[in-house]
Motif scaffolding. Structure first.
Motif, PDB file in Angstrom:
ATOM      1  N   PRO A 130       0.623  -1.278  -0.038  1.00 48.85           N
ATOM      2  CA  PRO A 130       0.125  -0.082   0.011  1.00 48.85           C
ATOM      3  C   PRO A 130       0.786   1.301   0.006  1.00 48.85           C
ATOM      4  N   ASN A 131       2.114   1.227   0.174  1.00 46.70           N
ATOM      5  CA  ASN A 131       2.854   2.429   0.309  1.00 46.70           C
ATOM      6  C   ASN A 131       2.799   3.389  -0.613  1.00 46.70           C
ATOM      7  N   ASP A 132       2.529   2.973  -2.117  1.00 47.54           N
ATOM      8  CA  ASP A 132       2.627   3.959  -3.149  1.00 47.54           C
ATOM      9  C   ASP A 132       1.202   4.289  -3.792  1.00 47.54           C
ATOM     10  N   LEU A 133       0.170   3.608  -3.019  1.00 48.80           N
ATOM     11  CA  LEU A 133      -1.258   3.888  -3.517  1.00 48.80           C
ATOM     12  C   LEU A 133      -1.968   4.815  -2.767  1.00 48.80           C
ATOM     13  N   HIS A 134      -2.854   5.644  -3.580  1.00 47.85           N
ATOM     14  CA  HIS A 134      -3.681   6.449  -3.248  1.00 47.85           C
ATOM     15  C   HIS A 134      -5.089   6.419  -3.632  1.00 47.85           C
TER      16      HIS A 134
ATOM     17  N   ASP B  77      -2.016  -7.593  11.455  1.00 48.94           N
ATOM     18  CA  ASP B  77      -0.818  -8.124  12.082  1.00 48.94           C
ATOM     19  C   ASP B  77       0.362  -7.862  11.196  1.00 48.94           C
ATOM     20  N   ALA B  78       0.899  -6.541  11.045  1.00 44.36           N
ATOM     21  CA  ALA B  78       1.882  -6.112  10.294  1.00 44.36           C
ATOM     22  C   ALA B  78       2.534  -5.049  10.892  1.00 44.36           C
ATOM     23  N   ASN B  79       3.588  -4.731  10.216  1.00 42.76           N
ATOM     24  CA  ASN B  79       4.531  -3.877  10.610  1.00 42.76           C
ATOM     25  C   ASN B  79       3.950  -2.466  10.517  1.00 42.76           C
ATOM     26  N   GLN B  80       4.668  -1.572  11.258  1.00 44.68           N
ATOM     27  CA  GLN B  80       4.004   0.005  11.541  1.00 44.68           C
ATOM     28  C   GLN B  80       3.903   0.676  10.204  1.00 44.68           C
ATOM     29  N   GLU B  81       5.032   0.326   9.373  1.00 47.70           N
ATOM     30  CA  GLU B  81       4.765   1.171   7.979  1.00 47.70           C
ATOM     31  C   GLU B  81       3.604   0.772   7.124  1.00 47.70           C
ATOM     32  N   THR B  82       3.356  -0.443   7.378  1.00 49.01           N
ATOM     33  CA  THR B  82       2.129  -0.950   6.501  1.00 49.01           C
ATOM     34  C   THR B  82       0.755  -0.332   7.062  1.00 49.01           C
ATOM     35  N   ILE B  83       0.841  -0.604   8.359  1.00 51.29           N
ATOM     36  CA  ILE B  83      -0.304  -0.140   9.253  1.00 51.29           C
ATOM     37  C   ILE B  83      -0.582   1.409   9.028  1.00 51.29           C
ATOM     38  N   SER B  84       0.530   2.184   9.159  1.00 51.17           N
ATOM     39  CA  SER B  84       0.517   3.580   8.675  1.00 51.17           C
ATOM     40  C   SER B  84       0.016   3.942   7.218  1.00 51.17           C
ATOM     41  N   ALA B  85       0.399   3.027   6.350  1.00 44.57           N
ATOM     42  CA  ALA B  85       0.124   3.048   5.031  1.00 44.57           C
ATOM     43  C   ALA B  85      -1.588   2.924   4.921  1.00 44.57           C
ATOM     44  N   TYR B  86      -1.970   2.100   5.610  1.00 46.27           N
ATOM     45  CA  TYR B  86      -3.382   1.594   5.412  1.00 46.27           C
ATOM     46  C   TYR B  86      -4.303   2.795   5.984  1.00 46.27           C
ATOM     47  N   ASN B  87      -4.109   3.091   7.273  1.00 47.15           N
ATOM     48  CA  ASN B  87      -4.510   4.451   7.901  1.00 47.15           C
ATOM     49  C   ASN B  87      -4.561   5.623   6.792  1.00 47.15           C
ATOM     50  N   ARG B  88      -3.480   5.641   6.074  1.00 43.17           N
ATOM     51  CA  ARG B  88      -3.382   6.927   5.288  1.00 43.17           C
ATOM     52  C   ARG B  88      -4.426   6.833   4.265  1.00 43.17           C
TER      53      ARG B  88
END
Length: 100
Positions: free
Chosen positions: A17-21, A54-65
């Motif tokens: 999800p990091n590059d998705l908008h 159950d994921a790393n903080q980077e992934t959780i932050s991306a989903y929250n964004r």
């Protein structure tokens, strides 16, 4: 509810999800469908994804964004995001109820 995602494979884009908008209503629906149909998460849009993944903080932050972007798109289009979530989850459950 129809969107531009035709296969589960298309929904798999949300696995990274990091590059998705989220820019459109169809994007909102696709994201919710991914969470419900692929990740099997029954969630509330007001909640933090740390409660569900159950994921790393980077992934959780991306989903929250992404979720925040969903709120913005829906607000700008005068669409009730809670209704979008309800409809996707209803359709998901209805598939199983119709099999009985």
């Amino acid at each position: 509810m129809r969107n531009n995602i035709d296969t589960i494979q298309d929904l798999r884009a949300f696995d990274c999800p990091n590059d998705l908008h989220i820019r459109t209503y169809n994007d909102v629906v696709s994201f919710v469908q991914y969470l419900v149909n692929v990740q099997n998460i029954s969630f509330h849009p007001d909640d933090d994804f740390a409660d569900y993944l159950d994921a790393n903080q980077e992934t959780i932050s991306a989903y929250n964004r992404i979720n925040e972007e969903c709120f913005a798109v829906c607000e700008n289009a005068s669409i009730d995001i809670y209704q979008v979530h309800y409809q996707v989850q209803y359709e998901h459950l209805n598939k199983y109820l119709n099999k009985c």
